[in-house]
Scaffold this motif. Sequence first.
Motif, PDB file in Angstrom:
ATOM      1  N   LEU A  28       0.848  -1.203   0.000  1.00 15.54           N
ATOM      2  CA  LEU A  28       0.000   0.000   0.000  1.00 15.54           C
ATOM      3  C   LEU A  28       0.875   1.241   0.000  1.00 15.54           C
ATOM      4  CD1 LEU A  28      -3.035   0.130  -0.250  1.00 15.54           C
ATOM      5  CD2 LEU A  28      -3.108   0.879   2.101  1.00 15.54           C
ATOM      6  N   ASP A  29       1.222   1.665  -1.210  1.00 14.18           N
ATOM      7  CA  ASP A  29       2.070   2.851  -1.369  1.00 14.18           C
ATOM      8  C   ASP A  29       1.239   4.116  -1.129  1.00 14.18           C
ATOM      9  OD1 ASP A  29       4.429   4.334  -2.424  1.00 14.18           O
ATOM     10  OD2 ASP A  29       2.958   4.909  -3.930  1.00 14.18           O
ATOM     11  N   GLY A  30       1.863   5.073  -0.435  1.00 18.78           N
ATOM     12  CA  GLY A  30       1.168   6.349  -0.172  1.00 18.78           C
ATOM     13  C   GLY A  30       0.233   6.238   1.009  1.00 18.78           C
ATOM     14  N   SER A  31       0.518   5.292   1.898  1.00 14.32           N
ATOM     15  CA  SER A  31      -0.483   4.975   2.922  1.00 14.32           C
ATOM     16  C   SER A  31      -0.728   6.126   3.899  1.00 14.32           C
ATOM     17  CB  SER A  31      -0.127   3.690   3.663  1.00 14.32           C
ATOM     18  OG  SER A  31       1.146   3.791   4.211  1.00 14.32           O
ATOM     19  N   SER A  32       0.195   7.105   3.954  1.00 15.70           N
ATOM     20  CA  SER A  32      -0.110   8.246   4.835  1.00 15.70           C
ATOM     21  C   SER A  32      -1.269   9.068   4.250  1.00 15.70           C
ATOM     22  CB  SER A  32       1.128   9.097   5.089  1.00 15.70           C
ATOM     23  OG  SER A  32       1.721   9.455   3.885  1.00 15.70           O
TER      24      SER A  32
ATOM     25  N   ASN B  97       8.466  17.283  -4.141  1.00 13.13           N
ATOM     26  CA  ASN B  97       8.111  17.871  -2.855  1.00 13.13           C
ATOM     27  C   ASN B  97       9.007  19.090  -2.634  1.00 13.13           C
ATOM     28  OD1 ASN B  97       7.797  18.609  -0.187  1.00 13.13           O
ATOM     29  ND2 ASN B  97       7.520  16.499   0.531  1.00 13.13           N
TER      30      ASN B  97
ATOM     31  N   TRP C  90       1.867  17.570  -6.798  1.00 16.17           N
ATOM     32  CA  TRP C  90       2.503  16.614  -5.873  1.00 16.17           C
ATOM     33  C   TRP C  90       1.426  15.969  -5.030  1.00 16.17           C
ATOM     34  CZ3 TRP C  90       6.713  13.965  -5.838  1.00 16.17           C
ATOM     35  CH2 TRP C  90       7.169  13.335  -4.669  1.00 16.17           C
TER      36      TRP C  90
ATOM     37  N   ALA D  67       1.951  13.006  -3.399  1.00 13.98           N
ATOM     38  CA  ALA D  67       2.647  12.301  -2.304  1.00 13.98           C
ATOM     39  C   ALA D  67       2.191  10.850  -2.181  1.00 13.98           C
ATOM     40  CB  ALA D  67       2.552  13.031  -0.976  1.00 13.98           C
ATOM     41  N   SER D  68       1.545  10.318  -3.234  1.00 11.93           N
ATOM     42  CA  SER D  68       1.363   8.881  -3.430  1.00 11.93           C
ATOM     43  C   SER D  68       2.046   8.623  -4.770  1.00 11.93           C
ATOM     44  CB  SER D  68      -0.103   8.493  -3.606  1.00 11.93           C
ATOM     45  OG  SER D  68      -0.771   8.398  -2.391  1.00 11.93           O
ATOM     46  N   MET D  69       3.161   7.893  -4.753  1.00 10.24           N
ATOM     47  CA  MET D  69       3.908   7.724  -6.007  1.00 10.24           C
ATOM     48  C   MET D  69       3.017   7.145  -7.115  1.00 10.24           C
ATOM     49  SD  MET D  69       7.263   5.469  -6.695  1.00 10.24           S
ATOM     50  CE  MET D  69       8.494   5.953  -7.874  1.00 10.24           C
TER      51      MET D  69
ATOM     52  N   PHE E  89       8.608  13.229 -12.643  1.00  7.20           N
ATOM     53  CA  PHE E  89       8.520  13.036 -11.193  1.00  7.20           C
ATOM     54  C   PHE E  89       9.932  12.958 -10.628  1.00  7.20           C
ATOM     55  CE2 PHE E  89       8.924  10.002  -7.732  1.00  7.20           C
ATOM     56  CZ  PHE E  89       7.831  10.217  -6.894  1.00  7.20           C
TER      57      PHE E  89
ATOM     58  N   TYR F 108      12.105  12.335  -6.883  1.00  4.27           N
ATOM     59  CA  TYR F 108      12.395  12.311  -5.449  1.00  4.27           C
ATOM     60  C   TYR F 108      13.913  12.234  -5.342  1.00  4.27           C
ATOM     61  CZ  TYR F 108      10.892  12.769  -0.764  1.00  4.27           C
ATOM     62  OH  TYR F 108      10.645  13.322   0.461  1.00  4.27           O
TER      63      TYR F 108
ATOM     64  N   LYS G 206      14.869   8.367  -0.808  1.00  5.18           N
ATOM     65  CA  LYS G 206      13.626   8.107  -0.044  1.00  5.18           C
ATOM     66  C   LYS G 206      12.930   6.837  -0.537  1.00  5.18           C
ATOM     67  CE  LYS G 206       9.362   8.964   1.699  1.00  5.18           C
ATOM     68  NZ  LYS G 206       8.576   9.731   2.589  1.00  5.18           N
ATOM     69  N   LEU G 207      12.885   6.659  -1.860  1.00  3.26           N
ATOM     70  CA  LEU G 207      12.068   5.568  -2.407  1.00  3.26           C
ATOM     71  C   LEU G 207      12.881   4.287  -2.528  1.00  3.26           C
ATOM     72  CD1 LEU G 207      10.167   7.721  -5.036  1.00  3.26           C
ATOM     73  CD2 LEU G 207       9.402   7.026  -2.765  1.00  3.26           C
ATOM     74  N   ARG G 208      12.186   3.162  -2.452  1.00  6.58           N
ATOM     75  CA  ARG G 208      12.842   1.854  -2.432  1.00  6.58           C
ATOM     76  C   ARG G 208      13.078   1.335  -3.839  1.00  6.58           C
ATOM     77  NH1 ARG G 208      10.244   2.774   2.642  1.00  6.58           N
ATOM     78  NH2 ARG G 208       8.710   3.679   1.249  1.00  6.58           N
TER      79      ARG G 208
ATOM     80  N   GLU H 271       9.677  -0.205  -5.623  1.00 11.76           N
ATOM     81  CA  GLU H 271       9.075   1.071  -6.050  1.00 11.76           C
ATOM     82  C   GLU H 271       9.773   1.556  -7.327  1.00 11.76           C
ATOM     83  OE1 GLU H 271       7.315   3.029  -1.974  1.00 11.76           O
ATOM     84  OE2 GLU H 271       9.439   3.371  -2.328  1.00 11.76           O
TER      85      GLU H 271
HETATM   86  P1  AFP Z   1       3.963   6.591   2.486  1.00  9.82           P
HETATM   87  O1  AFP Z   1       3.631   5.217   1.905  1.00  9.82           O
HETATM   88  O2  AFP Z   1       4.655   6.519   3.805  1.00  9.82           O
HETATM   89  O3  AFP Z   1       2.779   7.516   2.479  1.00  9.82           O
HETATM   90  O4  AFP Z   1       5.061   7.228   1.498  1.00  9.82           O
HETATM   91  C1  AFP Z   1       4.735   7.472   0.192  1.00  9.82           C
HETATM   92  C2  AFP Z   1       5.976   7.606  -0.626  1.00  9.82           C
HETATM   93  O5  AFP Z   1       6.824   6.495  -0.442  1.00  9.82           O
HETATM   94  C3  AFP Z   1       5.660   7.792  -2.110  1.00  9.82           C
HETATM   95  O6  AFP Z   1       4.495   7.137  -2.505  1.00  9.82           O
HETATM   96  C4  AFP Z   1       5.565   9.294  -2.271  1.00  9.82           C
HETATM   97  O7  AFP Z   1       5.912   9.723  -3.567  1.00  9.82           O
HETATM   98  C5  AFP Z   1       6.551   9.806  -1.248  1.00  9.82           C
HETATM   99  O8  AFP Z   1       6.666   8.783  -0.252  1.00  9.82           O
HETATM  100  C6  AFP Z   1       6.087  11.079  -0.613  1.00  9.82           C
HETATM  101  O9  AFP Z   1       7.086  11.536   0.218  1.00  9.82           O
HETATM  102  P2  AFP Z   1       6.957  12.949   1.012  1.00  9.82           P
HETATM  103  O10 AFP Z   1       5.898  12.747   2.061  1.00  9.82           O
HETATM  104  O11 AFP Z   1       8.324  13.163   1.574  1.00  9.82           O
HETATM  105  O12 AFP Z   1       6.558  13.997   0.011  1.00  9.82           O
END
Ligand code: AFP
Length: 338
Positions: free
Chosen positions: A114-118, A207, A241, A243-245, A259, A261, A273-275, A279
Amino acid sequence: MKPVSLIQFLIEERRAGHINAELSLLIEVVARACKRIAVATGKGALGGVLGAAGTDNIQGEAQKKLDVISNEILLEANAWGGHLAACASEEMEDPQPIPDGYPKGQHLLLFDPLDGSSNIDVNISVGTIFSVLRCPDGVTEPKVEHFLQPGTTQLAAGYVVYGPSTLLVLTFGHGAHEFTLDREIGSFILSRRDIRIPEETGEFAINMSNQRHWEAPMQRYIGELLAGQEGPRGRDFNMRWVASMVADVHRIVTRGGVFFYPLDAKIKSKGGKLRLMYEANPMAFIIEQAGGAASTGRERIMELQPTGLHQRVPVFLGSKQEVELATHYHHAADGAQG
Ligand code: AFP
């Protein structure tokens, strides 16, 4: 034209010699698991699935309940089919072997469940990203080292976006194709064959809050975009932006764009940041198959020799001209320093 279901498409790909029966089954199983994740995410607050799980994943990031649920759905769906040798996930430190008693296959599956889960709790699109590798010959108990293959060896890659509609974008190295979930009949239906990303674009995704921490060539590149018509590029650029890739990448495969990062001073020690494995590599495979480019700012992502299952890398991807220009600025800065 008659609608083409994912199953029909997979049969066509088998007949064309692009995939074998085992890989076809693997994709069917992943797609079915993603339909279950779509149902879980779609319930929102009514499903009791929002909020934190109260645990951290291997990267030290707080897990959402839906991260944990999605991971379990994918693991469970893939355990018994006989198409996999092992799975690896963002949510687990080590690869998960196929439980005893089930047949094993020749493929390795890596995923970010679940990418972008925040973004879940605020009802913004999230997604699943996956990559398929071949298990090296003769290996019956795959370990981390067997997963550490460059992105160029991927047999398949895909992502699913759980948004206003649920979409699957898939590649086997013969173009990238989009399927939309018909919720009434429960099938993914081909909605775009052979996606093409325009080489040029007027839209970028980054970002901007990290700007002061970027390296000099990144500052230069974005500075020129922001300068717009009066700057060296001579035209205005728009910014997005999510913030969900998955959502940012899907916008790019739909209307073009780029895009980033990049590396910045805060994340330099982690490498980005990204794996890479679940990813950057699968997204790079899809973007390249759609005519775009994917780089770390210095190297082609898919040519990196991985050093860890959860390795992080800088990611630049999308419209070719922009990825190449930003990469050129990094090489120029490295050359000037050297
Ligand atoms: P989460 O899965 O923790 O929400 O992170 C999402 C992510 O890995 C990717 O989907 C976004 O492009 C990137 O992080 C957003 O990062 P920032 O919050 O630093 O902008």
